[in-house]
Scaffold this motif. Sequence first.
Motif, mmCIF file in Angstrom:
data_model
loop_
_atom_site.group_PDB
_atom_site.id
_atom_site.type_symbol
_atom_site.label_atom_id
_atom_site.label_comp_id
_atom_site.label_asym_id
_atom_site.label_seq_id
_atom_site.Cartn_x
_atom_site.Cartn_y
_atom_site.Cartn_z
ATOM 1 N N ALA A 26 -20.432 -16.854 109.261
ATOM 2 C CA ALA A 26 -19.612 -16.839 108.050
ATOM 3 C C ALA A 26 -20.410 -17.366 106.861
ATOM 4 O O ALA A 26 -20.357 -16.813 105.757
ATOM 5 C CB ALA A 26 -18.350 -17.669 108.264
ATOM 6 N N VAL A 27 -21.174 -18.442 107.084
ATOM 7 C CA VAL A 27 -22.026 -18.998 106.028
ATOM 8 C C VAL A 27 -23.115 -18.000 105.645
ATOM 9 O O VAL A 27 -23.426 -17.816 104.459
ATOM 10 C CB VAL A 27 -22.636 -20.338 106.484
ATOM 11 N N GLN A 28 -23.703 -17.341 106.627
ATOM 12 C CA GLN A 28 -24.728 -16.338 106.325
ATOM 13 C C GLN A 28 -24.161 -15.224 105.453
ATOM 14 O O GLN A 28 -24.805 -14.791 104.489
ATOM 15 C CB GLN A 28 -25.285 -15.749 107.619
ATOM 16 N N ARG A 29 -22.978 -14.738 105.787
ATOM 17 C CA ARG A 29 -22.371 -13.665 104.979
ATOM 18 C C ARG A 29 -22.127 -14.143 103.552
ATOM 19 O O ARG A 29 -22.358 -13.405 102.583
ATOM 20 C CB ARG A 29 -21.068 -13.195 105.622
ATOM 21 N N PHE A 30 -21.654 -15.380 103.404
ATOM 22 C CA PHE A 30 -21.447 -15.943 102.069
ATOM 23 C C PHE A 30 -22.762 -15.995 101.301
ATOM 24 O O PHE A 30 -22.830 -15.609 100.123
ATOM 25 C CB PHE A 30 -20.838 -17.341 102.192
ATOM 26 N N ASN A 31 -23.820 -16.479 101.937
ATOM 27 C CA ASN A 31 -25.111 -16.586 101.259
ATOM 28 C C ASN A 31 -25.659 -15.215 100.880
ATOM 29 O O ASN A 31 -26.177 -15.025 99.770
ATOM 30 C CB ASN A 31 -26.107 -17.322 102.152
ATOM 31 N N LEU A 32 -25.561 -14.254 101.783
ATOM 32 C CA LEU A 32 -26.076 -12.910 101.499
ATOM 33 C C LEU A 32 -25.235 -12.209 100.439
ATOM 34 O O LEU A 32 -25.759 -11.456 99.617
ATOM 35 C CB LEU A 32 -26.113 -12.091 102.783
ATOM 36 N N PHE A 33 -23.942 -12.445 100.454
ATOM 37 C CA PHE A 33 -23.067 -11.908 99.411
ATOM 38 C C PHE A 33 -23.525 -12.395 98.038
ATOM 39 O O PHE A 33 -23.446 -11.666 97.031
ATOM 40 C CB PHE A 33 -21.629 -12.333 99.685
ATOM 41 N N ASN A 34 -24.026 -13.631 97.986
ATOM 42 C CA ASN A 34 -24.485 -14.224 96.725
ATOM 43 C C ASN A 34 -25.987 -14.086 96.518
ATOM 44 O O ASN A 34 -26.583 -14.855 95.772
ATOM 45 C CB ASN A 34 -24.077 -15.692 96.680
ATOM 46 N N GLY A 35 -26.607 -13.103 97.167
ATOM 47 C CA GLY A 35 -27.998 -12.783 96.877
ATOM 48 C C GLY A 35 -29.016 -13.330 97.847
ATOM 49 O O GLY A 35 -30.214 -13.077 97.702
ATOM 50 N N GLY A 36 -28.576 -14.116 98.858
ATOM 51 C CA GLY A 36 -29.540 -14.735 99.754
ATOM 52 C C GLY A 36 -30.207 -15.923 99.090
ATOM 53 O O GLY A 36 -30.239 -16.041 97.866
ATOM 54 N N GLY A 37 -30.744 -16.818 99.890
ATOM 55 C CA GLY A 37 -31.383 -18.009 99.337
ATOM 56 C C GLY A 37 -32.665 -17.692 98.599
ATOM 57 O O GLY A 37 -33.233 -16.604 98.735
ATOM 58 N N PRO A 38 -33.156 -18.624 97.789
ATOM 59 C CA PRO A 38 -34.407 -18.400 97.066
ATOM 60 C C PRO A 38 -35.596 -18.398 98.014
ATOM 61 O O PRO A 38 -35.573 -19.053 99.060
ATOM 62 C CB PRO A 38 -34.483 -19.587 96.104
ATOM 63 N N LEU A 39 -36.619 -17.666 97.650
ATOM 64 C CA LEU A 39 -37.894 -17.712 98.365
ATOM 65 C C LEU A 39 -38.894 -18.388 97.436
ATOM 66 O O LEU A 39 -39.445 -17.755 96.537
ATOM 67 C CB LEU A 39 -38.349 -16.306 98.740
ATOM 68 N N PRO A 40 -39.113 -19.693 97.594
ATOM 69 C CA PRO A 40 -39.991 -20.414 96.672
ATOM 70 C C PRO A 40 -41.435 -19.945 96.803
ATOM 71 O O PRO A 40 -41.830 -19.388 97.833
ATOM 72 C CB PRO A 40 -39.854 -21.876 97.119
ATOM 73 N N PRO A 41 -42.237 -20.187 95.788
ATOM 74 C CA PRO A 41 -43.680 -20.016 95.983
ATOM 75 C C PRO A 41 -44.155 -21.022 97.016
ATOM 76 O O PRO A 41 -43.519 -22.066 97.231
ATOM 77 C CB PRO A 41 -44.255 -20.327 94.590
ATOM 78 N N ARG A 42 -45.262 -20.727 97.659
ATOM 79 C CA ARG A 42 -45.741 -21.670 98.680
ATOM 80 C C ARG A 42 -45.934 -23.068 98.099
ATOM 81 O O ARG A 42 -45.619 -24.072 98.749
ATOM 82 C CB ARG A 42 -47.061 -21.158 99.283
ATOM 83 N N TRP A 43 -46.458 -23.132 96.877
ATOM 84 C CA TRP A 43 -46.717 -24.447 96.304
ATOM 85 C C TRP A 43 -45.430 -25.257 96.142
ATOM 86 O O TRP A 43 -45.444 -26.491 96.138
ATOM 87 C CB TRP A 43 -47.459 -24.354 94.971
ATOM 88 N N GLY A 44 -44.284 -24.583 96.009
ATOM 89 C CA GLY A 44 -43.025 -25.297 95.852
ATOM 90 C C GLY A 44 -42.625 -26.092 97.078
ATOM 91 O O GLY A 44 -41.857 -27.054 96.979
ATOM 92 N N LEU A 45 -43.161 -25.695 98.239
ATOM 93 C CA LEU A 45 -42.831 -26.392 99.478
ATOM 94 C C LEU A 45 -43.880 -27.430 99.847
ATOM 95 O O LEU A 45 -43.832 -28.014 100.924
ATOM 96 C CB LEU A 45 -42.653 -25.376 100.608
ATOM 97 N N GLY A 46 -44.825 -27.659 98.925
ATOM 98 C CA GLY A 46 -45.796 -28.721 99.117
ATOM 99 C C GLY A 46 -45.227 -30.051 98.660
ATOM 100 O O GLY A 46 -44.052 -30.344 98.859
ATOM 101 N N PHE A 47 -46.043 -30.859 98.001
ATOM 102 C CA PHE A 47 -45.604 -32.196 97.598
ATOM 103 C C PHE A 47 -45.619 -32.302 96.076
ATOM 104 O O PHE A 47 -46.520 -31.787 95.407
ATOM 105 C CB PHE A 47 -46.509 -33.277 98.197
ATOM 106 N N THR A 48 -44.609 -33.002 95.525
ATOM 107 C CA THR A 48 -44.551 -33.183 94.071
ATOM 108 C C THR A 48 -44.341 -34.650 93.718
ATOM 109 O O THR A 48 -43.619 -35.371 94.396
ATOM 110 C CB THR A 48 -43.423 -32.338 93.445
ATOM 111 N N GLN A 49 -44.991 -35.055 92.645
ATOM 112 C CA GLN A 49 -44.850 -36.400 92.094
ATOM 113 C C GLN A 49 -44.369 -36.264 90.654
ATOM 114 O O GLN A 49 -44.976 -35.557 89.840
ATOM 115 C CB GLN A 49 -46.198 -37.134 92.114
ATOM 116 N N ARG A 50 -43.259 -36.937 90.337
ATOM 117 C CA ARG A 50 -42.789 -36.983 88.955
ATOM 118 C C ARG A 50 -43.249 -38.312 88.366
ATOM 119 O O ARG A 50 -42.900 -39.388 88.875
ATOM 120 C CB ARG A 50 -41.271 -36.833 88.888
#
Length: 715
Positions: A207-231
Motif C-alpha cells: 500500500a505504501v509502495q503504491r502511494f509512493n509510486l502514485f506520487n512519482g516514486g522516491g528521489p534518486l539522489p546523485p551519488r555524492w548526496g549519499l556521502g558525508f556532509t558538514q554544515r
Amino acid sequence: MKYNIYCLIFFIGFYSVSQAQEIQWESIAPGIWKGTTGVPESYDLLSAANPTTKVAAIEKLGAAPFPMDKKEVTARQKDGKTYLKFPLTREEQLFGFGLNFKTVHQRGRIVRLHVDHYGGVDNGRTHAPVPFYVSDLGYGIFINSARYLDIYAGSASRLDSKDPAIARDRNTDPEWTASPYSDGVEILVPAGGVEFYLFAGPSPLEAVQRFNLFNGGGPLPPRWGLGFTQRVHRLYDQDDVISEVDEFEKRGFPLDFIGLEPGWLSKSYPNTFDWDAERFPDPAALAATLKKKGVGLNLWINPYVSPEADFYEELKPYYGSHTVWAGAVPDLSIEKARNIYWQKFKKDHIGVGVGGYKIDEVDGYDRWLWPDVAVFPSGLSAEQLRQTYGLLVQQQSAKLFREQDRRTYGLVRASNGGGVSFPYVLYNDYYNHKDFITALINSGYAGVLWTPEARASDTAEEWLRRFQTVVFSPMAMINAWASGTKPWTYPEVEEEVKAMALLRMQMMPYWYSSFAEYHFEGMPPFRGMNLEPGFEEKIQVQHRNAIDLESNPYEEALKKEIKDQYMAGPSLLVAPFFAGETSREVILPKGNWYDFYDGSYAGNGEIISITARLDQIPVFVKEGGIIPMMEPRLHAPAKGETFDLEIRHYGETPSTYLLYDDDGESFAYEKGDFSWREIKVEKDGSGKWKGTVSKAAKGKPDHIGAVSWKFMTNQ
C-alpha cells in the motif's frame, strides 16, 4: 401549531443539507481508486506538487481488490465543510498522518494536520503533516486537500455504529474506559468537497509502495548526496571553508559536500540572496576550488525577500499582505512570480557551481510565518499556502538543477502529500535522539525523508551514538551552524567516528541501490518494522486467531509501538543504542537474522538481548541478505569512475540481489541509461558458496571494477 411546523421545516432543511452524499469512485491504476465528493477545490496538494505517477511500476505490483466495503465509506457536506468516514475493524492498527516524533501507532489519536515547527507534542502540527495513513490490514488512504484537516483516528464513537462501544458502569466495571471503542476514522475537511485516494496492498508495504509510486516514486539522489556532509559555522568565510575541507582530508574523514549557513548572505532574515562580498569575495573560485577537492557546495536560504534585494521592486506585485521578519513573502503559486524569483538563484548560485540548497523557515511557528488572515495575489488562502509552501519551494528549486541536467540533494523544513519525488531531506531544531529515530520510522509512512542530524553533544558517548544513527539515515550530516562541531571534536571517540564515516562510504553501492528501489518501485529506504513482512505476518495471525498475548511475549511485543529499531534498505535491521544504555532488546521478525559485522546467527522471530559496544551500532541482516560494499574512500565515485566491490552474503539460503548503476550525476537514467546487474549467490556441486555478477548491457553504465566475495555465515 405554527411553532411545530417551523421546527419540522428546520429539521427537514438541516437533514437535507447534512445528509450523506454519493461518492464517485474511479479506478486510476491497479490497486488505486479515487473517491470524489462534493465540489473539490481546484488547488490541492497534488496540484501544488504536480507529481508524475509511475503507472508502469504500479502495474508491476499487480491488481488488488478494493480492500473494504464501499458502502462503509461515507461523505457529507454541511456549512461549506466535508465530513468523511472510513471503517475500522477491531484490533486494527493505523500508522502515518505525517512526520510524528513520539508515536508510531495512530489509532485513537485526534490531530489537526498543520504545517509547523515541531513543538514536542504529536498533535498534527509538524514539518510534514501528510494526510495519508496505512492500516496493518493492508490498505492506505490519502486525503488530497491543502487545508488544515481534523483527524479522529478511531477516537469518536457513533450512535449509529454497527459495532458500537459498550456502555459500562464506571462505579463497578473495571473495564470502563474514558476512550470507548470506535469503528471509524473520521476526517473534517474545511471545504465543500474533496478528492481522496484509496491504496490497496494486499500488505501494508505494498500500500505504501503504491502511494509512493502514485506520487512519482522516491528521489534518486546523485551519488555524492549519499556521502558525508558538514554544515559549517554560520559566520565562516571563504578561507575558513577551504581550511575545513582541507582538515577533513588531512585527518582522513570523508566529505562530499559542505553547507554554508546564513553568513554567506550579505543580509539574512530577510534575505538579499547576494553573496557577502567580504566573507565570500569570489564564490565561483570557491566552488571551483572545492570541486577540484571532490567537494560540492550547498547554500542555506529562507524564501523571504529583503527590501534590499535587487529584485525586490520587480517582484512587488506578487507579495502577500504580511511579512516574515520584515521580509516579503512571494506568492510562488504564480508563474510570473516564480520566473522573477528563481532567476536570481539560477544566475548567482547555480551558475557559479552551487549544487543544492537548505531551505529553512517554511514551516512555522505561527508568530513567525504569515498569519491565516493574510491574503495573496493568487487568491489562494494563507492556509493553503502554509500547507504547500514547502512543496512549492522544493519543486521549483529542483527544477533549476534539472534544467542544467544536474541532480541535486538538499534539506527542507516542510513538505506534504505529493512531495515524495522531491530530492530533499527534512530536518528541524528539535534535538531528542530517541525521538529522531521515531521520526525516521514515521518518515517511511509519509513519503518523506528525514535525517537525525548530529550537532553537538554533552558527552563523547552521546556524540558517537548520534553519529552512528546519522550514518544509517538518508543524509549523513553534521550540522555545526551554531556549535562549530567537527567529527573529531571529541578525541576519545575520534577513531570510532571515523570508522563509522568510512562505513557509510563503503556501503555506498547498497544505499544507492536502495534509493533506486525507492525511485523505481516505491520501496521506502528507511521504514518501520511494521512494514517488514515477518512482523506483518505475525500481526495478521494475531488478528485472525486472537492469540493469548500473556502466554506469548513475542506476540505481545509486536503489539506494542516499535520506536527504537527500523529497516534500512531491503535487508538491514538497525537497532541503535542511546547514550547511557548498556543493553537493549531487539525484536527480530520471522526468519533467520545475522549480525552485520561478523555474520553470527542472531535469532528467528524472537526477542533478543544485546550488550552495547562503543564502536558499533547494532545491525542485523535477514536470511540470504546480500550487501554490496566498496573500498573505504573520502568521496563518492564521480561519473565514469570505477570502484571495486566486496559483496557480502549472509545466511544459508541462495539468493539474488539487483545492483543499480547509472552515471550518478545526470538525468540520463530517465531515458534508460542505467543498469540493474544481478548478483547471485549459490552453492556449487561441492557445497561451497560461489557468487556471480551479471554483465552490464552493452552501452549501459558500468562502474564496477574488481569483485571479491565474503560469505559471512560461520566466518
